[in-house]
Design an enzyme around this catalytic site. Structure first.
Site, short mmCIF file in Angstrom:
data_model
loop_
_atom_site.label_atom_id
_atom_site.label_comp_id
_atom_site.label_asym_id
_atom_site.label_seq_id
_atom_site.Cartn_x
_atom_site.Cartn_y
_atom_site.Cartn_z
N ARG A 150 0.84 -1.19 0.00
CA ARG A 150 0.00 0.00 0.00
C ARG A 150 0.88 1.24 0.00
O ARG A 150 1.87 1.29 0.72
CB ARG A 150 -0.90 0.01 1.26
CG ARG A 150 -2.06 -0.96 1.19
CD ARG A 150 -3.10 -0.47 0.20
NE ARG A 150 -4.11 -1.47 -0.10
CZ ARG A 150 -4.30 -1.98 -1.32
NH1 ARG A 150 -3.53 -1.64 -2.33
NH2 ARG A 150 -5.26 -2.86 -1.53
N HIS A 194 0.98 -0.37 -10.33
CA HIS A 194 -0.05 -1.12 -9.59
C HIS A 194 -0.46 -2.38 -10.37
O HIS A 194 -1.66 -2.58 -10.66
CB HIS A 194 -1.27 -0.25 -9.28
CG HIS A 194 -2.04 -0.76 -8.08
ND1 HIS A 194 -2.61 0.05 -7.14
CD2 HIS A 194 -2.29 -2.03 -7.66
CE1 HIS A 194 -3.20 -0.68 -6.21
NE2 HIS A 194 -3.02 -1.95 -6.50
#
Lengths: 310, 310
Positions: A225, A273
């Site tokens: 994250r 990502h």
């Protein structure tokens, strides 16, 4: 009875998910109507993505669960309109893909293959890397993702230590829980992998103080994250040589703004990502299994504990 | 009795090998004199490297074995002056280091990390690779090096097939022996790893005919031996897209001449014969163990079968 299953992911993913979910729901023996336009009051289950169309859950008066396609649920967990059980995605495809991303980039830094990729014609400079067994790796976070990564890294030969909030006992891995364990886990981490959820407790867990605990020249992989890292502190550690290189897949703002210093830093690799991309085929099976369980009165898989935020 | 052990590697490696061999010989309980300048007629064992000072073995009238520091013995196996038993090096460090090189470059091609290493600032193009279990790897050569690489690749999740001259039975690996097996092994190889010895039978095993058997867009890793590949045929296959990329560690001539087309081909990565670097500490233990075995009348490890050339 037909169950109404609303697909509330991004519309452009519907073409991929529609066949995968249809197959998985049928294979689970469920009689369902799967669509993107069911009136809220008639929806039994919500297949949800944080970047999809639903943010107010109040109209879904009879929905029995919100089944997220994403592993990370930090953008929904505090949503006051959400009163239904929330399940995060633990997709076998996501889990394995994530572990492969970690293994690939760990080996990339371990072997120094960037030098080979950029090698000038005629450059025959020979360097022999240490063996993997001489390169300790630490994983922060020992959930299903962390454990799978640990298993693959151990199989390659890396000695693996892992840190988690609560004590764990995982064969082949040195488990170091709690605040004292964190110091110890960082001190040996020639390669540090961040696989923690984003919670108030984990925000900027990697900051100036904790970066200083790493051995000099450590490599950092963040497929977890974005907010786990204090970006400015990481850049300072990269500039000083305390951290040799960081390969980052997640960021506080995504897509990572084009003017963010990570993009042009010589010791940062940005991946967009992609480490934990949910694979429709395997994810659809998890969704179908949870609907089956809910209908059978069995416990849901990967139910989010709202108190801890994951 | 003191055994005279001649170090006949490259002189510049003596500083590394002298302490490693001294320690290993002592740990094996052997009383030895280790030096680089023992008169040939007094030498009991020769620690040998093909690029070292010895090429005529006739003066070593009492030498009981030639113990190579190299895994490859093709430059010595036909030497008519060599009448002593010849052992090749199967160093745990070399074996593991080689497998790590294979795993690292297999994952590099599998994940496409070169795109990340070269990514332009702001480029958020997302591609999701298949899972490793959807990417079959074939290893040509199932000796100790091939088996170790297979084991690590299997642990990462790749389905692994292996080809060898003679039938083998290795758990978790599809073993395909003989000429028919080769065709089958090539047909499924999205990643092809060459770990064969260099013998008259294996020279240019990868040629225009066999390259055409690969699935289109295959990746090739050659940490084995340079002559296994027909260089011109490989370049043609790279130019046509039949082969997507080749990562090569060994070449017909080393260092690879600066004007060789491999250096500048956009789909070739050259690594400078580093995949299988013998590590002095672990290699010295193998040498010492073989001297101990020889003195105890036990069979030597890794004895070269001259008829087959390895």
């Amino acid at each position: 009875m037909t169950l109404n299953v609303l697909f509330a992911g991004r519309p452009e993913r519907w073409d991929e998910y529609e066949p995968a979910l249809t197959t998985a729901l049928a294979e689970a023996g469920l009689n369902t109507r799967l669509a993107t336009d069911i009136p809220p009051g008639e929806v039994d289950y919500i297949v949800y993505a944080p970047n999809g169309p639903v943010s107010d859950f109040r109209p879904f008066t009879r929905a029995r669960a919100v089944l997220s396609l994403w592993a990370g649920v930090e953008t929904i967990v505090d949503n006051p309109t959400l009163t239904q059980p929330l399940c995060r995605m633990v997709d076998e495809g996501l889990r394995l893909g994530m572990a492969e991303w970690v293994a690939g980039h760990a080996l990339r830094h371990h072997l120094g293959t960037d030098l080979d990729v950029r090698r000038a014609p005629g450059d025959w400079t020979q360097r022999t890397p240490p063996l993997a067994r001489e390169r300790p790796v630490t994983i922060l976070g020992l959930g299903e993702l962390g454990q799978t990564a640990a298993q693959i890294l151990t199989g390659i030969g890396f000695p693996v230590a892992g840190w988690s909030r609560t004590p764990k006992d995982i064969p082949g891995i040195t488990c170091l829980p709690g605040p004292d364990g964190l110091k110890q886990a960082l001190a040996s981490a020639q390669i540090l992998v961040l696989l923690l959820p984003d919670t108030p407790e984990t925000t900027t867990i990697l900051n100036a103080r904790t970066l200083a605990l790493l051995p000099r020249g450590a490599f950092i992989l963040n497929p977890g994250r974005g907010p786990l890292i204090d970006d400015d502190a990481l850049i300072a550690a990269l500039d000083s040589g305390q951290v040799a290189h960081a390969t980052l897949d997640v960021f506080r703002k995504e897509p990572l703004p084009e003017d963010h210093p990570f993009w042009r830093h010589p010791h940062v690799t940005v991946t967009p990502h992609i480490a934990a991309d949910t694979r429709p085929k395997t994810a659809a099976r998890v969704i179908a299994e949870n609907i089956r369980r809910s209908e059978a009165g069995e416990p849901l898989l990967h139910l989010v504990d709202r108190a801890h935020g994951y």
